[in-house]
Scaffold this motif. Structure first.
Motif, PDB file in Angstrom:
ATOM      1  N   ARG A  14      -5.980  -5.833 -58.505  1.00  8.82           N
ATOM      2  CA  ARG A  14      -5.155  -7.041 -58.478  1.00  8.82           C
ATOM      3  C   ARG A  14      -4.745  -7.428 -59.890  1.00  8.82           C
ATOM      4  O   ARG A  14      -5.489  -7.199 -60.832  1.00  8.82           O
ATOM      5  N   GLY A  15      -3.583  -8.028 -59.996  1.00 11.52           N
ATOM      6  CA  GLY A  15      -3.163  -8.503 -61.300  1.00 11.52           C
ATOM      7  C   GLY A  15      -1.666  -8.685 -61.379  1.00 11.52           C
ATOM      8  O   GLY A  15      -0.940  -8.410 -60.425  1.00 11.52           O
ATOM      9  N   PRO A  16      -1.195  -9.141 -62.531  1.00  7.01           N
ATOM     10  CA  PRO A  16       0.219  -9.492 -62.685  1.00  7.01           C
ATOM     11  C   PRO A  16       1.148  -8.306 -62.941  1.00  7.01           C
ATOM     12  O   PRO A  16       2.357  -8.480 -62.998  1.00  7.01           O
ATOM     13  N   HIS A  17       0.597  -7.113 -63.098  1.00  9.55           N
ATOM     14  CA  HIS A  17       1.405  -5.943 -63.431  1.00  9.55           C
ATOM     15  C   HIS A  17       1.332  -4.915 -62.309  1.00  9.55           C
ATOM     16  O   HIS A  17       0.448  -4.972 -61.460  1.00  9.55           O
ATOM     17  N   TYR A  18       2.226  -3.949 -62.323  1.00  9.96           N
ATOM     18  CA  TYR A  18       2.213  -2.932 -61.275  1.00  9.96           C
ATOM     19  C   TYR A  18       0.924  -2.123 -61.299  1.00  9.96           C
ATOM     20  O   TYR A  18       0.548  -1.525 -60.294  1.00  9.96           O
ATOM     21  N   TRP A  19       0.205  -2.093 -62.407  1.00  9.60           N
ATOM     22  CA  TRP A  19      -1.079  -1.391 -62.491  1.00  9.60           C
ATOM     23  C   TRP A  19      -2.246  -2.330 -62.228  1.00  9.60           C
ATOM     24  O   TRP A  19      -3.394  -1.922 -62.293  1.00  9.60           O
TER      25      TRP A  19
END
Length: 128
Positions: free
Chosen positions: A43-48
């Motif tokens: 999970r997180g704000p970036h595609y990674w």
């Protein structure tokens, strides 16, 4: 020299790391990472997702996770190793402080160097 090499990772090492997670042992988890190791959360704000680089950042992430859900558990269902790479598959459950119950399947893609994690990249099934 006989041409043999020392493996960067073994099943025993994967089991040691899994045991540290099962105990929610932040020190043991952090010790499994190289100084320049990186953990990429699913999970997180970036595609990674979201990346935590270095032992201090990794420690901070897992301290927050365990304080937010003291019963989080991972049950390994499969694992394999190829060279300096490993994959673990698992079933995760947790109850958040709000009472929300979480449950999903996921996997970790690992890269090791001399028995230490240099990359732990986590993927999960999205529950909707």
């Amino acid at each position: 020299m006989d041409g043999s090499t020392v493996s960067d990772v073994t099943l025993e090492r994967l089991h040691e790391i899994a045991a540290a997670f099962a105990r929610r042992d932040v020190g043991g988890i952090v010790a499994a990472f190289a100084e320049d190791g990186e953990f990429r959360n699913a999970r997180g704000p970036h595609y990674w997702g979201e990346s935590f680089k270095g032992k201090a950042a990794i420690r901070g992430y897992f301290e927050r996770l365990f304080s937010a859900s003291g019963d989080v558990t991972w049950r390994h269902t499969a694992e394999f190793i190829h060279g300096d790479r490993a994959v673990t598959e698992w079933h995760r459950t947790a109850t958040l402080a709000s009472g929300e119950r979480q449950e999903w399947l996921g996997c970790d893609l690992y890269t090791f160097r001399r028995g230490l994690i240099v990359m732990k990249d986590t993927y999960v099934k999205v529950v909707i």
